[in-house]
Enzyme design. Structure first.
Site, PDB file in Angstrom:
ATOM      1  CG  HIS A 265       5.731  39.594 -65.255  1.00 45.66           C
ATOM      2  ND1 HIS A 265       5.653  40.837 -65.829  1.00 45.66           N
ATOM      3  CD2 HIS A 265       6.819  38.989 -65.813  1.00 45.66           C
ATOM      4  CE1 HIS A 265       6.646  40.986 -66.695  1.00 45.66           C
ATOM      5  NE2 HIS A 265       7.355  39.875 -66.711  1.00 45.66           N
TER       6      HIS A 265
ATOM      7  CG  ASP B  92      11.706  35.708 -65.578  1.00 47.31           C
ATOM      8  OD1 ASP B  92      12.333  35.689 -66.646  1.00 47.31           O
ATOM      9  OD2 ASP B  92      11.058  36.679 -65.182  1.00 47.31           O
TER      10      ASP B  92
END
Length: 433
Positions: A308, A366
């Site tokens: 991320h 995600d």
């Protein structure tokens, strides 16, 4: 106590300016550069504003190095495990966790505002049958101001709160209507007896021809996902809401602008990219080959949903949702779905591979949210709409905070102009090709 300052000196002129340093509750200090232009004649250059604080906020704090995410000071882990989405929405908007009676009142208000005007529902007939659901969501949310124009005085605290409740309540109804239009099924009205998330599931999947039974595991998983997406500091869509709101635009227009920003694949489309990647990999047998490709810096292939930009250690939201993801797969009996089987195999290999472990490229929120949405039967192109539903309380809270900040001004970034120097107009007949 002496105020901390930073001195900036123009080496050409020798002139210096002393800039104050501002400290927050957590996180790095910020240098207040507002006098830099008037004192030295310079602006700062920061493409993407990644090193610039555009506002002060009491809502959300992220420490990406330590894997920390706080809503109003509460760790995301505690909220996701113990709270509900509407309780978190109340927390973000009002600043504190609600009491029992306050939560009941908030839930009742949201429930009473879930219906949308029938004229607004007719809007969907104007969209092509294969219109992207984010196009429908963005357009219809923006149109809400045409129905509530008499209660959008942004200088009235009661109007602001009423708009906040309406937006949070109606976003799922609008999203579900977009879904039904997309799949060619009749719209389903909200039911006041259901929870916020249960109502969303019912509006998405119920049909007039048969009863729809809400699975509590699916309901809880979706509620948890909405909590994890509720706010994330000054990201692209939140900054867009603040920028639009700084002009005095009505709240529905500001939130619609957030929807438009979220639509971008670099922002809200990340979990959709995970499913697209799984389609590219194709089968469990091909996973090792693609793992090797991901390690090759000269290969354009990248593992989507791993690592991320903000969280350099681990994504605290992924730690929470990983177990929920496996619970959903087990409960719904979709383990024989080839793409979901592929996702679990990819997770297993990556978590055991020294290359990914050393670089802390763990599956992020995600990765798991895409798998959960797939298991629930939500089409890939609808993932960003689900993200928008979760992010709405954060957008609303940020918009409300922005309006009451005495230091807030209309957004007006500067630029470094690199175009042509000043020149004279040449009449058309004298120009040479």
């Amino acid at each position: 106590m002496t105020e901390k300052t930073v001195t900036v000196t123009d080496n050409e002129t020798g002139k210096s300016v002393e800039l104050p340093v501002r400290s927050g509750t957590h996180g790095p200090d910020l240098v207040d550069i507002r006098s830099l232009s008037s004192e030295l004649g310079y602006f700062t250059y920061d493409p993407g504003y990644s090193s610039t604080g555009s506002c002060q906020s009491d809502i959300t704090f992220i420490d990406g190095d330590q894997g920390i995410l706080l809503y109003r000071g509460y760790p995301i882990e505690q909220l996701a495990e113990q709270s509900s989405f509407l309780e978190v929405a109340s927390l973000l908007i009002n600043g504190d966790l609600p009491t029992q009676s306050e939560l009941v009142g908030f839930e009742d208000s949201i429930t009473r505002h879930t219906m949308v005007n029938e004229s607004l529902r007719i809007f969907f007939n104007g969209f092509h049958y294969n219109a992207h659901p984010m196009a429908m969501l963005t357009g219809v949310v923006g149109s809400l101001s045409a129905f509530y124009h008499d209660t959008i005085d942004i200088n009235d605290p009661e109007n602001r709160m009423l708009c906040a409740h309406r937006i949070i309540a109606k976003i799922p109804t609008i999203a579900a209507a977009a879904f039904k239009h997309m799949v060619g099924e009749p719209f389903v009205h909200p039911l006041n007896k259901l929870s916020y998330t249960g109502n969303l599931l019912n509006m998405l999947f119920a049909r007039p021809s048969e009863d729809y039974e809400i699975n509590p595991v699916a309901e809880r998983a979706l509620d948890q996902l909405l909590i994890l997406h509720a706010d994330h500091e000054q990201n692209a869509s939140t900054s867009t809401v603040r920028m639009a709101g700084s002009t005095g635009a009505n709240p529905f227009a500001a939130i619609a602008s957030g929807c438009a920003a979220l639509w971008g694949p670099a922002h809200g489309g990340a979990n959709e990219a995970v499913l697209n990647m799984l389609s590219e990999i194709g089968s469990v047998d091909a996973v090792p080959k693609f793992i090797d490709r991901a390690k090759d810096k000269d290969d354009p292939f990248r593992l989507m949903g791993f690592g991320h930009r903000v969280y350099k250690n681990y994504d605290p939201r992924a730690t929470i949702i990983r177990k929920t993801c496996h619970d959903v797969l087990n409960e719904l009996g979709v383990g024989n779905d080839p793409q979901l089987e592929l996702a679990m195999r990819l997770e297993e290999i990556a978590l055991a591979d020294d290359y990914f472990v050393e670089r802390k490229l763990y599956p992020n929120v995600d990765f798991y949210s895409g798998i959960i949405y797939r298991a629930l039967g939500i089409p890939t192109e609808f993932f960003t709409v689900m993200f928008a539903i979760g992010r709405t309380p954060g957008w609303v809270a940020q918009w409300m905070e922005m309006l009451t900040d005495p230091e807030q001004r209309i957004g007006r970034p500067r630029q470094l102009y690199t175009g042509a120097a000043r020149r004279k107009y040449v009449p058309l007949h004298r120009r040479r090709g």
